[in-house]
Design an enzyme around this catalytic site. Structure first.
Site, PDB file in Angstrom:
ATOM      1  N   GLY A  61       0.821  -1.193   0.000  1.00 13.51           N
ATOM      2  CA  GLY A  61       0.000   0.000   0.000  1.00 13.51           C
ATOM      3  C   GLY A  61       0.856   1.245   0.000  1.00 13.51           C
ATOM      4  O   GLY A  61       2.078   1.186   0.179  1.00 13.51           O
ATOM      5  N   PRO A  62       0.239   2.402  -0.195  1.00 11.05           N
ATOM      6  CA  PRO A  62       0.980   3.667  -0.219  1.00 11.05           C
ATOM      7  C   PRO A  62       1.547   4.007   1.152  1.00 11.05           C
ATOM      8  O   PRO A  62       1.150   3.408   2.170  1.00 11.05           O
ATOM      9  CB  PRO A  62      -0.083   4.686  -0.664  1.00 11.05           C
ATOM     10  CG  PRO A  62      -1.383   4.054  -0.325  1.00 11.05           C
ATOM     11  CD  PRO A  62      -1.200   2.587  -0.458  1.00 11.05           C
ATOM     12  N   PRO A  63       2.462   4.950   1.223  1.00 11.87           N
ATOM     13  CA  PRO A  63       3.058   5.320   2.518  1.00 11.87           C
ATOM     14  C   PRO A  63       2.012   5.899   3.470  1.00 11.87           C
ATOM     15  O   PRO A  63       1.066   6.568   3.048  1.00 11.87           O
ATOM     16  CB  PRO A  63       4.104   6.376   2.143  1.00 11.87           C
ATOM     17  CG  PRO A  63       4.380   6.162   0.696  1.00 11.87           C
ATOM     18  CD  PRO A  63       3.107   5.664   0.100  1.00 11.87           C
ATOM     19  N   GLY A  64       2.230   5.632   4.760  1.00  9.72           N
ATOM     20  CA  GLY A  64       1.409   6.265   5.779  1.00  9.72           C
ATOM     21  C   GLY A  64       0.087   5.588   6.055  1.00  9.72           C
ATOM     22  O   GLY A  64      -0.748   6.173   6.762  1.00  9.72           O
ATOM     23  N   VAL A  65      -0.164   4.381   5.550  1.00 12.14           N
ATOM     24  CA  VAL A  65      -1.452   3.731   5.788  1.00 12.14           C
ATOM     25  C   VAL A  65      -1.396   2.746   6.950  1.00 12.14           C
ATOM     26  O   VAL A  65      -2.401   2.122   7.271  1.00 12.14           O
ATOM     27  CB  VAL A  65      -1.953   3.019   4.512  1.00 12.14           C
ATOM     28  CG1 VAL A  65      -2.229   4.012   3.420  1.00 12.14           C
ATOM     29  CG2 VAL A  65      -0.952   1.964   4.044  1.00 12.14           C
ATOM     30  N   GLY A  66      -0.209   2.555   7.576  1.00  9.09           N
ATOM     31  CA  GLY A  66      -0.126   1.728   8.781  1.00  9.09           C
ATOM     32  C   GLY A  66       0.448   0.349   8.576  1.00  9.09           C
ATOM     33  O   GLY A  66       0.164  -0.559   9.365  1.00  9.09           O
ATOM     34  N   LYS A  67       1.288   0.155   7.563  1.00 10.27           N
ATOM     35  CA  LYS A  67       1.837  -1.180   7.304  1.00 10.27           C
ATOM     36  C   LYS A  67       2.774  -1.614   8.428  1.00 10.27           C
ATOM     37  O   LYS A  67       2.665  -2.723   8.953  1.00 10.27           O
ATOM     38  CB  LYS A  67       2.588  -1.175   5.959  1.00 10.27           C
ATOM     39  CG  LYS A  67       1.709  -0.834   4.764  1.00 10.27           C
ATOM     40  CD  LYS A  67       2.437  -0.990   3.445  1.00 10.27           C
ATOM     41  CE  LYS A  67       3.578   0.019   3.288  1.00 10.27           C
ATOM     42  NZ  LYS A  67       3.108   1.400   3.230  1.00 10.27           N
ATOM     43  N   THR A  68       3.702  -0.739   8.800  1.00 12.84           N
ATOM     44  CA  THR A  68       4.668  -1.109   9.839  1.00 12.84           C
ATOM     45  C   THR A  68       3.998  -1.277  11.192  1.00 12.84           C
ATOM     46  O   THR A  68       4.286  -2.227  11.930  1.00 12.84           O
ATOM     47  CB  THR A  68       5.771  -0.038   9.923  1.00 12.84           C
ATOM     48  OG1 THR A  68       6.399   0.090   8.646  1.00 12.84           O
ATOM     49  CG2 THR A  68       6.814  -0.431  10.957  1.00 12.84           C
ATOM     50  N   SER A 122      -4.123   2.460 -18.047  1.00 11.17           N
ATOM     51  CA  SER A 122      -5.413   2.791 -17.442  1.00 11.17           C
ATOM     52  C   SER A 122      -5.953   4.154 -17.874  1.00 11.17           C
ATOM     53  O   SER A 122      -7.101   4.473 -17.580  1.00 11.17           O
ATOM     54  CB  SER A 122      -5.308   2.745 -15.917  1.00 11.17           C
ATOM     55  OG  SER A 122      -4.378   3.700 -15.449  1.00 11.17           O
ATOM     56  N   LYS A 178      -7.982   5.260  -6.630  1.00  7.12           N
ATOM     57  CA  LYS A 178      -8.383   6.246  -7.633  1.00  7.12           C
ATOM     58  C   LYS A 178      -9.694   6.926  -7.250  1.00  7.12           C
ATOM     59  O   LYS A 178      -9.829   8.162  -7.358  1.00  7.12           O
ATOM     60  CB  LYS A 178      -8.520   5.567  -8.989  1.00  7.12           C
ATOM     61  CG  LYS A 178      -7.203   5.070  -9.576  1.00  7.12           C
ATOM     62  CD  LYS A 178      -7.412   4.296 -10.866  1.00  7.12           C
ATOM     63  CE  LYS A 178      -6.089   3.799 -11.442  1.00  7.12           C
ATOM     64  NZ  LYS A 178      -6.284   3.030 -12.683  1.00  7.12           N
TER      65      LYS A 178
END
Length: 781
Positions: free
Chosen positions: A359-366, A682, A725
């Site tokens: 996912g994009p940065p800052g979404v809580g992966k870590t 796309s 999107k």
């Protein structure tokens, strides 16, 4: 030769010589029984040196062949044993050994007496023997001079009371302090006088060399002790002496290391290798080049958690609570995590899935990885793989290299202190590759539970079990991950947040955290919902919440400064306060896009940082220019423009477009933000819609955006990143989106509040999209 049967007294660390008296400490039951049997009869017994001093009840193979017939002169009882004084009588050869007939009975041996070496009567052999005896006595005097301040008295005590030359030689051997018992046993076994005297000469020379070295070291130690290094030099002296004798002496550091390794529950094959390395280290000088390398290696072995495992807490209700406390939304990801925990609860031996959060940065992966570790009660370690080019960073360097270190995987396990941590590998999509190897290839072995049970780090070079480690990887996109590596992982997509989700995350997590970081009380900083919404829309444009967190942190810092300067601001931040606290709005509504000229169409794009609205601009040029593209477009996007132009020409009549306009003009297609590379299929229908608008001179609606791949026959194919999107369109105020019909299921994954606020049009072909996007264009039904 007559055979005698006598009690056996096996000796662990001393050899008895004929005509010499020796005090022995006897404690083994069989040995006490032998002494008792000797005292009950004629006081005779046979003393024989054991080959292995650790063997409690040696058999015939565990004894040397030659021993000494001795008489017991005195016995003193002690706690658990006795002190026995024996006098050697004659050398004997052991013929057979009889086991004890009862628990309190001694072992018995059949022996044959052997003659003691005797001097030749006369002649050259007599002269040689006499010379060797004198030489040995002279060496003994030299040793006495170095060992005592009164050497004459010491020498007199050694041999002065003995008249027989052969017995004197036995006495010199017995009193040598630094001679091994096996060497003394070899002297006892010699029959011929010349060989006997030469062997003693060699042993005395060895003793003299050791004593000379000891004297030199003592002198050196006394000199350097004046500088405050006495303790260190004494250890050095001890080590040098032991090296000269070939003994395995340990200094304090090695003894402590040996103790640590003894307390570690190592596998048998590992223990064998470690013992060999430890023995090598104990014989090595501290100044040797390999000393620190070997010691560092053994310290690593001692610190690794070979069998230390934390007990898992697999309570699903507690795991659900932890995940909900730490993260808002992400319901599908939470469900998958709980499913994995349920499998581990039912089958603890199951191989844990290798999760890959994309996912994009800052979404809580870590932070999700940290929550999983907290929910399971496991230790958590994180390591970043971004920009890693050298395979040895993961596998470790071989110890032959200068500055060699274990791999980062093994270092992380050592830091965790357990063999089953949760290990997060961040930015796996940003691994590099060069002449130093392919780190992604190394990861395939590390992550695969079928291979990592006996993982061998290049530095450790011992099998270490990684099968209990839960590996979690993160990536911004899947394109940078090699397919074989991706095949070993289960991909969980973390898409961007809607505005409502960001507001809830800010209220629950971001504002309290930044308030605490700034040292503010709860009543000193708060936000109205309108202020948070304004900050989300006008000061951030991202899929995650990292920039929003920084914005709230800036407000908290400004509020802290106001309080320190004795200003009394309002406790709650409103929209009117934001210009003062944050400055002018960073993002504004695209007013110029509200009445777009013909040839401009809004599309939707998916980037590493989430979704974005992408405006495609087209204008007519001279027919010789044909097709010009600008905006840092990739090859796929340029081909989409060619396909769109060809299709519009083929259906010009159906779209009420004058084909001559297409034939007599070239086109220039530009996509703004020209410094940012763009590629992908796309934007196909967006390109075609922009060209249809341009050729028909009809404007595209400014409240609609679209995405989809266009074929040369006019079909609209599905694309990826629909959630990101649509959320990007929602952030920028667009409330109508056109999507391929096959992407309908992706729209259903959006938050309910976003779905309720958006109008969706599903299309199968370009003409369906044109009907909605260009109201002024009326193609026939």
């Amino acid at each position: 030769m007559t055979t005698q049967t006598l009690p056996l007294l096996p000796l662990k660390n001393v050899a008895i010589f004929p005509e010499l008296i020796q005090a022995l400490i006897v404690g083994r039951p069989a040995s006490l029984a032998a002494v008792k049997a000797a005292m009950d009869h004629d006081r005779k017994l046979v003393t024989v040196l054991q080959k292995d001093r650790d063997q409690e009840n040696p058999d015939r193979e565990g004894l040397f062949d030659i021993g000494t017939l001795a008489t017991v002169t005195r016995v003193e009882q002690r706690d658990g044993g006795a002190q026995v004084i024996v006098r050697g009588v004659r050398r004997v050869r052991v013929e057979a050994l009889s086991a004890p007939t009862a628990e309190d009975a001694p072992a018995e041996v059949d022996v044959v007496e052997l003659p003691t070496p005797v001097l030749p009567e006369a002649g050259e052999q007599r002269a040689k023997a006499t010379a060797l005896i004198r030489e040995n006595l002279d060496i003994a005097r030299q040793v006495a001079h170095m060992m005592s301040q009164n050497p004459d008295q010491l020498f007199q005590q050694m041999v002065g009371s003995i008249e027989d030359p052969v017995t004197q030689m036995y006495r010199l051997v017995e009193l040598a302090r630094n001679i091994e018992q096996n060497d003394k046993q070899r002297v006892l076994e010699i029959d011929e006088i010349q060989e006997f005297l030469e062997a003693i000469h060699r042993l005395l020379r060895q003793e003299l060399a050791v004593v000379e070295m000891q004297r030199d070291l003592q002198s050196q130690a006394r000199e350097e002790a004046e500088h405050g290094q006495r303790e260190h030099l004494l250890r050095q002296q001890k080590r040098v002496i032991e090296e000269a004798l070939g003994e395995d002496g340990d200094d304090e550091d090695i003894a402590e290391l040996r103790k640590q390794l003894r307390n570690v529950n190592l596998p048998d094959d590992v223990r064998k290798e470690v013992d060999r390395e430890l023995k090598r280290l104990s014989r090595m000088s501290a100044n040797a080049a390999d000393y620190q390398v070997s010691r560092g290696y053994l310290e690593l072995v001692a610190e690794l958690p070979w069998n230390v495992i934390t007990e898992d807490t697999l309570d699903l209700a507690n795991a659900q609570t932890v995940l909900d406390e730490d993260h808002y939304g992400l319901e599908e990801v939470k469900e998958r995590i709980l499913e994995s925990l349920a499998v581990l609860r039912l089958n603890p031996d199951a191989k844990a899935s290798i999760l890959c959060f994309v996912g994009p940065p800052g979404v809580g992966k870590t932070s999700l990885g940290q929550s999983i570790a907290r929910a399971m009660g496991r230790k958590f370690e994180r390591m970043s793989l971004g920009g890693l080019h050298d395979e040895s960073e993961l596998r470790g360097h071989r110890r032959t290299y200068i500055g060699a270190m274990p791999g980062r995987i093994l270092q992380a396990v050592r830091r965790a202190g357990v063999r089953n941590p949760v290990l997060m590998l961040d930015e796996v999509d940003k691994l590099g590759r060069d002449f130093r190897g392919d780190p992604a290839a190394a990861l395939m072995e590390i992550l695969d539970p079928a291979q990592n049970r006996e993982y061998r780090d290049n530095y450790l070079n011992l099998p270490f079990d990684l099968s209990k480690v839960i590996f979690i990887t993160t990536a911004n996109h899947l394109d940078g991950i090699p397919r074989p590596l991706l095949d070993r992982m289960e991909v969980l997509e973390l898409t961007g947040y809607s505005e409502m989700e960001k507001l809830e995350i800010a209220r629950r997590y971001l504002v309290p955290r930044q308030r605490e970081n700034a040292g503010l009380a709860d009543d000193q900083l708060g936000f109205t919902d309108e202020a948070l919404s304004w900050a989300v829309r006008r000061h951030t444009r991202e899929a995650g919440v990292r920039e929003l967190d920084r914005v709230i942190g800036r407000v908290a810092s400004k509020r802290a400064r106001q309080i320190v300067q004795a200003e009394v601001p309002s406790a709650t931040v409103t929209v009117d306060d934001l210009p003062v606290l944050l400055g002018p709005d960073k993002f504004k509504t695209d007013r110029q896009r509200e009445n777009m000229a013909p040839g401009v169409a809004p599309g939707l794009a998916y980037t590493e940082v989430g979704g974005d609205v992408l405006y495609v601009e087209a204008t007519l040029t001279h027919k010789d220019d044909k097709t010009i593209t600008t905006g840092h477009l990739g090859k796929v996007m340029q081909e989409s423009i060619q396909a769109a132009r060809s299709y519009i020409w083929s259906v010009a009549d159906r779209l009420n477009i004058d084909r001559s306009t297409i034939e007599e003009n070239g086109i220039h297609v530009h996509v703004p933000a020209g410094a940012v590379p763009k590629d992908g299929p796309s934007a196909g229908i967006t390109m075609a819609t922009a060209l249809a608008s341009l050729y028909s001179n009809k404007r595209v609606r400014d409240d609609v955006a679209m995405t989809g791949e266009l074929t040369l026959s006019g079909l609209v194919l599905p694309v990826g990143g629909i959630r990101e999107k649509v959320l990007a369109a929602h952030r920028t105020g667009i409330r109508h989106v056109i999507l391929p019909r096959d992407n309908e299921s992706d729209f259903a994954k959006l938050p309910q509040a976003v779905r309720d606020d958006m109008e969706l049009t599903l299309v199968d072909c370009l003409e369906d999209a044109v009907k909605v996007a260009i109201p002024g264009l009326k193609p026939p039904a």
